[in-house]
Structure formats: structure tokens, C-alpha cells
Design a protein around this motif. Structure first.
Motif, PDB file in Angstrom:
ATOM      1  N   SER A 154       0.949  -1.234  -0.085  1.00  7.20           N
ATOM      2  CA  SER A 154      -0.060   0.050   0.198  1.00  7.20           C
ATOM      3  C   SER A 154       0.800   1.157   0.017  1.00  7.20           C
ATOM      4  N   GLY A 155       0.282   2.387  -0.065  1.00  9.51           N
ATOM      5  CA  GLY A 155       0.994   3.847  -0.315  1.00  9.51           C
ATOM      6  C   GLY A 155       1.884   3.917   1.023  1.00  9.51           C
ATOM      7  N   GLY A 156       1.240   3.773   2.171  1.00 10.70           N
ATOM      8  CA  GLY A 156       1.632   4.001   3.358  1.00 10.70           C
ATOM      9  C   GLY A 156       3.284   2.958   3.702  1.00 10.70           C
ATOM     10  N   GLN A 157       2.768   1.767   3.212  1.00 16.30           N
ATOM     11  CA  GLN A 157       3.771   0.763   3.335  1.00 16.30           C
ATOM     12  C   GLN A 157       5.143   1.071   2.405  1.00 16.30           C
TER      13      GLN A 157
ATOM     14  N   GLN B  16       6.162   3.804   1.708  1.00 19.71           N
ATOM     15  CA  GLN B  16       6.830   4.995   2.142  1.00 19.71           C
ATOM     16  C   GLN B  16       7.692   4.456   3.260  1.00 19.71           C
ATOM     17  N   MET B  17       6.904   3.475   4.098  1.00 19.48           N
ATOM     18  CA  MET B  17       8.039   2.731   5.085  1.00 19.48           C
ATOM     19  C   MET B  17       8.961   2.170   4.669  1.00 19.48           C
ATOM     20  N   LEU B  18       8.898   1.331   3.595  1.00 15.83           N
ATOM     21  CA  LEU B  18      10.172   0.713   2.741  1.00 15.83           C
ATOM     22  C   LEU B  18      11.010   1.824   2.327  1.00 15.83           C
ATOM     23  N   ALA B  19      10.731   2.826   1.700  1.00 17.57           N
ATOM     24  CA  ALA B  19      11.296   3.627   1.366  1.00 17.57           C
ATOM     25  C   ALA B  19      12.346   4.205   2.443  1.00 17.57           C
ATOM     26  N   ILE B  20      11.743   4.452   3.524  1.00 10.64           N
ATOM     27  CA  ILE B  20      12.573   5.163   4.836  1.00 10.64           C
ATOM     28  C   ILE B  20      13.372   4.085   5.205  1.00 10.64           C
ATOM     29  N   ALA B  21      12.922   2.654   5.193  1.00  2.31           N
ATOM     30  CA  ALA B  21      13.506   1.704   5.954  1.00  2.31           C
ATOM     31  C   ALA B  21      14.698   1.308   5.015  1.00  2.31           C
ATOM     32  N   ARG B  22      14.782   1.467   3.628  1.00  4.20           N
ATOM     33  CA  ARG B  22      15.883   1.556   2.714  1.00  4.20           C
ATOM     34  C   ARG B  22      17.023   2.496   2.991  1.00  4.20           C
ATOM     35  N   ALA B  23      16.432   3.648   3.430  1.00  6.42           N
ATOM     36  CA  ALA B  23      17.702   4.722   3.831  1.00  6.42           C
ATOM     37  C   ALA B  23      18.198   4.355   4.982  1.00  6.42           C
ATOM     38  N   ILE B  24      17.328   3.785   5.907  1.00  9.76           N
ATOM     39  CA  ILE B  24      18.051   3.729   7.395  1.00  9.76           C
ATOM     40  C   ILE B  24      18.459   2.172   7.590  1.00  9.76           C
TER      41      ILE B  24
ATOM     42  N   VAL C  32      15.259  13.324   3.370  1.00  8.85           N
ATOM     43  CA  VAL C  32      14.123  12.705   3.384  1.00  8.85           C
ATOM     44  C   VAL C  32      13.092  13.822   2.947  1.00  8.85           C
ATOM     45  N   ASP C  33      12.381  13.548   1.651  1.00  8.24           N
ATOM     46  CA  ASP C  33      11.647  14.549   1.016  1.00  8.24           C
ATOM     47  C   ASP C  33      10.128  14.064   1.360  1.00  8.24           C
ATOM     48  N   GLU C  34       9.398  14.820   1.955  1.00  6.87           N
ATOM     49  CA  GLU C  34       7.978  14.672   2.202  1.00  6.87           C
ATOM     50  C   GLU C  34       7.489  13.302   2.612  1.00  6.87           C
ATOM     51  N   PRO C  35       7.967  12.585   3.729  1.00  5.29           N
ATOM     52  CA  PRO C  35       7.770  11.379   4.008  1.00  5.29           C
ATOM     53  C   PRO C  35       6.018  11.335   4.415  1.00  5.29           C
ATOM     54  N   THR C  36       5.438  12.426   4.744  1.00  2.00           N
ATOM     55  CA  THR C  36       4.108  12.150   5.294  1.00  2.00           C
ATOM     56  C   THR C  36       3.312  12.568   4.238  1.00  2.00           C
ATOM     57  N   LYS C  37       3.353  12.923   2.934  1.00  4.18           N
ATOM     58  CA  LYS C  37       2.597  13.413   1.888  1.00  4.18           C
ATOM     59  C   LYS C  37       1.465  12.093   1.453  1.00  4.18           C
ATOM     60  N   GLY C  38       0.418  12.472   1.665  1.00  9.04           N
ATOM     61  CA  GLY C  38      -0.480  11.727   1.310  1.00  9.04           C
ATOM     62  C   GLY C  38      -1.105  10.610   2.004  1.00  9.04           C
ATOM     63  N   LEU C  39      -0.492  10.620   3.002  1.00 13.84           N
ATOM     64  CA  LEU C  39      -0.681   9.345   4.039  1.00 13.84           C
ATOM     65  C   LEU C  39      -1.859   9.505   5.169  1.00 13.84           C
ATOM     66  N   ALA C  40      -2.321   8.419   5.338  1.00 11.11           N
ATOM     67  CA  ALA C  40      -3.418   8.390   6.768  1.00 11.11           C
ATOM     68  C   ALA C  40      -2.716   8.972   7.759  1.00 11.11           C
TER      69      ALA C  40
END
Lengths: 355, 241
Positions: free
Chosen positions: B137-140, B142-150, B159-167
Motif C-alpha cells: 500500500s502507499g503507506g507501506q 513509504q515505510m519501505l523507502a525510509i527503511a531502505r535509507a536507514i 528525506v523528501d515529504e515522507p508524510t505526503k498523502g498518508l493516513a
């Protein structure tokens, strides 16, 4: 064990597994299951084109590189054998020299093309490969003294590979093991090993980086991967495999000429095999090559029979006349691309998900 | 004063014939979260892309821990210790969650303890570890994108707009994850439109407008000054509470 051989890249579909096993068994037992020189010729061609299409898929499907120089590398393999066998003689040493020189030339050309042009946009890279391949084809036909020009070169191969050679005194399973059959098994085994090597490459960490680059090169760069280097290495590996496919074909045909190696028609064939089978999956290359070569060789025969069977009906016999086989081949391709946009393998795999 | 981890001075960036950054001066100190705020089109994403070398600065300099990286190639910049989470996630959809993470690990292997820590931040990733990332899902994603960075410690996370369009629930999860990353001593440069998230995370703040930094200071100062917020960002906190 099997998962290890396939580098963990299993077919992931029952139908696909069945088809692949049928292809493997048919090719492995071809001299016994389908005796006769024509069917053996078809089987050998399938083996070689599986390698050729798989090596092209390494570029097109896994790395997203469109190259038109693939037949050039295939041709270099063929001409390497031709020139060495013709110039030095029909012995193992000449064969080794031919293979080594062909691989070296392919390697250098692939690195040069890669480093010079893989940093530009995809369409320019495609154009550059087209230009280099065309130049190479002209060169091969003009350097008559070396390559035999348009006529190509026929040559003899080591005695073991000749039709008159007999491996055993007695026939095996009713088939006497001639040099032809021995050659076929060398082609088959080499093709199988090359295919497994390709599977290993695409499923290695290196292969994952290639897939990442295909999806988005900037993201891959932002993760620290040097895209040009990875693309160039992929081109070199692919070129090397195509060269070896050319070597196998040359040993099988005992002839190398522009039409059987460098022609643009073969380039289109390879492209179609990869697209029809399914880009980005090496099993697609197996199915694409098998179906394509079978259609090329047997569609005319089937149509001849159909034409005769429908002789009483108006129009149908004319439509099904063996001379129209290219029309039907074309229609088959258009339909398959239309109905299987992700290739046959993609279709089979998605079928599994729905079930 | 100690050397800042990252500093941009007078950076101009052109993309095609458009002049996008007009002399950006930005300092990211070691440790903590620097927020980069500003309205749409102010040049926040362009600043991050210029830092990563994805767009080349036409003037000015980008310095990472005292070393000039203005002309360095993107892979070299990444390897010098920067992790970049682009806008709209930037995951590899055809690869599995695991493969996405392995790609980001320099050694080619994920450290087991670090992975456990990442799973603690984003439990969904553990559940879908072997699934193609495109199926998340979209939120997941985004989690993966951040997980990949860290997935491995880096000197600086962009980090570019990590909360954009999320619930909202996932936004809360993101904020919690960044808090924990910050607590581990990391340095983060975070682009954000969501002022509540910015206020919750930021230590220092820089506000952009028209390709320039128009304000820089402590986050708390901006958070307490409704008039300043209104002038810089055209919003007031009241609207967001």
C-alpha cells in the motif's frame, strides 16, 4: 537441488513448469525421440537461440537496454570459428584459438560501445549499436579474403564432430551415435550450462542492481551504484554469451556467412522471441525461442496439410497455401503480443495468481 | 563553532532553461533534525536533488563535512554517507521488500540487529518481507523507502515529504520512527509540508521561497511565533490543530 541449479528462480507456475520440462526432455532426447537430420537441425537451432534470446533478455528485459548489435556478437562467434578452422585447420587448437579471439573481440567492442554510449539516452544508444552493427556487417562482406564475403565460409570440423564418426560400434536405442549426434549433445549441454549461468547472473546481487537500474536509474545512483559501470558489465556478459551461441551455431552448421549470423532479420527474430516469451524472465527466452523456431520450420508443413484437407472449400485452401506461411506467422505474432502483453511467461504466471 | 555536517553556500541550479535555485545558503549541523519548509515550488526538492548531485549546481558550493562535493557524481555522494528518500517513495516495485533493502546495504547483506530495529519501527515490512514492493500500500511503500535509507547507519538522511498523502495513523507512525532515528544520534534533513509533523520533529528550521532560504533558526522559535509563520508559510498553527 533443483532450486540451487535454477539459482532460486523457480518457474512459479504449474503450467510453465510442465511446458519447460517438456522442452527440456524433448531437447535432451531429440536424437532418439525425433530421429532424422531435419528435426535434429531444428533442435540444435532451438538450443542455440535459447542462449541467444536469453543473453538478449539480459540486456532488454533485465537492464532495459535496447541494443541492435546483438547479432554482431553472435556473428563474431561464428566468424571466429570460421576463420580459425579455415585458416589453421580442423583441429581442437584452432577451435580454442577461434573461441578465445572471438570472445576477446566481443569483449573489447562491448566495453567500447558501452563506455562511449551507455551514458546517453536509450534511443541514442540503440542508434549507435545499429550503426556499429551495420558497419560490422559491411566489413564482414567486404573483407572477402578473410571472411569469404557474401558466400561465407564452409569448413571442416574436428573428426569427432563429422557425420562419419561413430562413438560406439553398436547403435544405442536403435540410433547409431554419429559425430552429428555428438555435436548436438555438445550444443545442448553448452546451451544448458550457459542458460543456467544466465539464471545465476540475473538472480545474483548484481542482477538485482540491474533490475533496479531498469526501473529507475536515478534511484539506483542515489543508492550509490555507478549505473554506467553496471550497464557496461551487463553488455559485456550479454555479448560474451551471444558470442558463445555463435560458436555453437558455427560448429553445428560447419558454415558461417552473413545471412546466418549478421543479418538484421535474425536481430528481429531475437527481439520477437524475447518479447513473445516475456521480457525480464529468462524462461520467456526458452518458450519464445522454441515456439519461434518450431513455427519457422513447421508452420509450412502444417499449412500444406490443412490446405490439402480443405481442398473442397472455396478460398480456404488458397489462404492456407504453404506459400502464405509468413502471413500467418505475422498474424500469430500480432495476436500473441496483443493478448499476452507481458509475454507467455507473464500470462502463465498471472494465471496462477487468479486460480 | 564546529564544522557543520552539510553546508550549501550560494547554490544556483538550472534545470534546462529554468533557473530554479537562486543562491541557497543552508547549514545542517551534526545531530538532530533540520526541517526544510516552504510552499510548493519553493525549491525544496530541487535543493535535495542538487545535494545528491542528481542536478548539478551551476554556481556555489555544496560541502559535506568540510569536503567539497559540488561536482561529485551521485554514486560517490551516496557512498560518502548520504541516504536519500525521494518524493513519491522511489522504491523498486519489481523487487521484493527484502531485495529493496539488500540493495541499500553496502556490504550486500543486511545486519540482523539493524533489521530487527527497522521491523520494530515498521512492523508491516516484516509481514511482507518476501512480497514484491509494488504490491504494498502507499503507506507501506513509504515505510519501505525510509527503511531502505536507514537499513545501515549513514551520516546524513535526506528525506523528501515522507508524510505526503498518508493516513493520519501512518503519519503518526512516521513521526515516531523519525523520533527514534533522531534519538539514535542521526542527522536528518527533512522536507515537510505538514507543519504539525515539522514542529514535532524539528530542532532547527530553514524556510525556502522562490529558490532561496528566507528564514533560518530554531524550530521552537518559529513554532511559537504565529506572525512569523503566517508571513513565511502563509499559515497559522491554529488552522492545523
Amino acid at each position: 537441488m533443483i532450486a540451487r541449479l535454477l539459482s532460486g528462480d523457480l518457474p512459479r507456475s504449474h503450467a510453465l513448469t510442465v511446458v519447460l520440462v517438456i522442452v527440456l526432455v524433448s531437447l535432451a532426447g531429440a536424437p532418439f525421440l525425433f530421429p532424422g537430420s531435419q528435426s535434429l537441425n531444428v533442435a540444435a537451432k532451438i538450443c542455440v537461440f535459447i542462449v541467444l534470446a536469453a543473453s538478449y533478455d539480459l540486456l532488454l528485459g533485465y537492464t532495459g537496454i535496447v541494443s541492435f548489435a546483438h547479432t554482431m556478437f553472435y556473428g563474431i562467434g561464428g566468424y571466429g570459428i570460421a576463420i580459425a578452422m579455415h585458416g589453421i585447420g580442423a583441429n581442437w587448437g584452432a577451435m580454442g584459438v577461434g573461441i578465445a579471439l572471438a570472445l576477446l573481440v566481443s569483449l573489447i567492442l562491448a566495453v567500447v560501445i558501452g563506455l562511449f554510449s551507455l551514458r546517453v539516452r536509450a534511443i541514442f544508444f540503440a542508434m549507435i549499436t545499429l550503426a556499429v552493427a551495420s558497419a560490422f556487417a559491411v566489413l564482414a562482406s567486404q573483407l572477402r579474403d578473410i571472411t569469404g564475403g557474401e558466400d561465407g565460409r564452409s569448413y571442416s570440423v574436428p573428426a569427432m564432430f563429422r557425420p562419419s564418426f561413430r562413438l560406439f560400434e553398436q547403435p544405442v536405442l536403435g540410433v547409431s551415435i554419429t559425430g552429428r549426434i555428438l555435436t548436438y549433445y555438445i550444443v545442448f549441454t553448452s546451451s544448458l550450462l550457459l542458460f543456467l549461468a544466465a539464471l545465476r547472473i540475473v538472480n545474483s546481487p548484481f542482477g538485482r542492481v540491474l533490475q533496479a537500474i531498469r526501473e529507475n536509474e536515478f534511484r539506483a545512483e542515489a543508492l550509490g551504484y555507478r549505473v554506467v559501470v553496471y550497464r557496461t558489465v551487463a553488455s559485456v556478459l550479454s555479448a560474451g554469451m551471444a558470442t558463445l551461441a555463435g560458436v555453437l551455431m558455427a560448429l553445428w552448421l560447419r558454415y558461417t556467412g552473413p545471412d546466418t549470423t549478421l543479418s538484421f532479420a535474425i536481430m528481429i527474430d531475437i527481439l520477437l522471441m524475447v518479447v513473445i516469451g516475456g521480457m525480464g524472465t529468462l524462461y520467456g527466452a526458452v518458450l519464445g525461442a522454441t515456439i519461434f523456431i518450431l513455427a519457422q520450420n513447421y508452420l509450412q508443413v502444417v499449412m500444406g496439410k490443412l490446405s490439402a484437407a480443405t481442398s473442397g472449400i472455396p478460398l480456404l485452401p488458397q489462404l492456407l497455401h504453404p506459400d502464405r506461411w509468413l502471413l500467418w506467422l505475422g498474424i500469430l505474432f500480432v495476436l500473441s503480443v496483443y493478448f499476452f502483453p507481458t509475454g507467455i511467461v507473464g500470462r502463465l504466471r498471472s494465471g496462477r495468481l487468479k486460480a | 563553532m564546529t564544522t557543520p555536517l552539510l553546508s550549501l553556500s550560494g547554490v544556483h541550479t538550472h534545470v534546462g532553461r529554468y533557473h530554479i535555485l537562486h543562491g541557497v545558503d543552508l547549514v545542517v549541523p551534526v545531530g538532530g533534525v533540520t526541517m526544510l519548509l516552504g510552499r510548493n515550488g519553493a525549491g525544496k526538492t530541487s535543493t535535495l536533488r542538487t545535494i545528491m548531485g542528481l542536478w548539478r549546481a551551476s554556481a556555489g558550493s555544496v560541502t559535506l563535512a568540510g569536503e567539497d562535493v559540488t561536482q561529485a557524481a551521485t554514486p560517490a555522494i551516496a557512498r560518502s554517507g548520504l541516504a536519500y528518500v525521494p518524493e513519491n517513495m522511489g522504491i523498486f516495485a519489481d523487487l521484493t521488500v527484502r531485495e529493496n533493502l539488500v540493495l541499500a546495504a553496502r556490504s550486500g547483506e543486511i545486519d540482523a540487529d539493524r533489521l530487527k530495529w527497522v521491523f520494530g519501527l515498521f512492523p508491516a515490512l516484516e509481514k511482507f518481507f518476501s512480497l514484491a514492493a509494488g504490491a504494498l500500500s502507499g503507506g507501506q511503500k513509504q515505510m519501505l523507502a525510509i527503511a531502505r535509507a536507514i537499513i545501515e547507519p549513514r551520516r546524513l538522511y535526506l528525506v523528501d515529504e515522507p508524510t505526503k498523502g498518508l493516513a493520519p495513523a501512518i503519519v503518526a507512525n512516521m513521526i515516531a520512527a523519525f523520533r527514534e532515528l533522531k534519538a539514535s544520534g542521526a542527522t536528518i534533513l527533512l522536507v515537510e509540508q505538514n507543519f504539525a509533523a515539522a514542529r514535532a520533529l524539528g530542532d532547527t528550521v530553514a524556510v525556502m521561497d522562490d529558490g532561496r532560504i528566507v528564514h533560518a533558526g530554531a524550530m521552537a522559535e518559529l513554532a511559537d511565533d504565529a506572525e512569523l509563520q503566517h508571513r513565511l508559510l502563509g499559515l497559522s498553527l491554529a488552522k492545523h490543530q
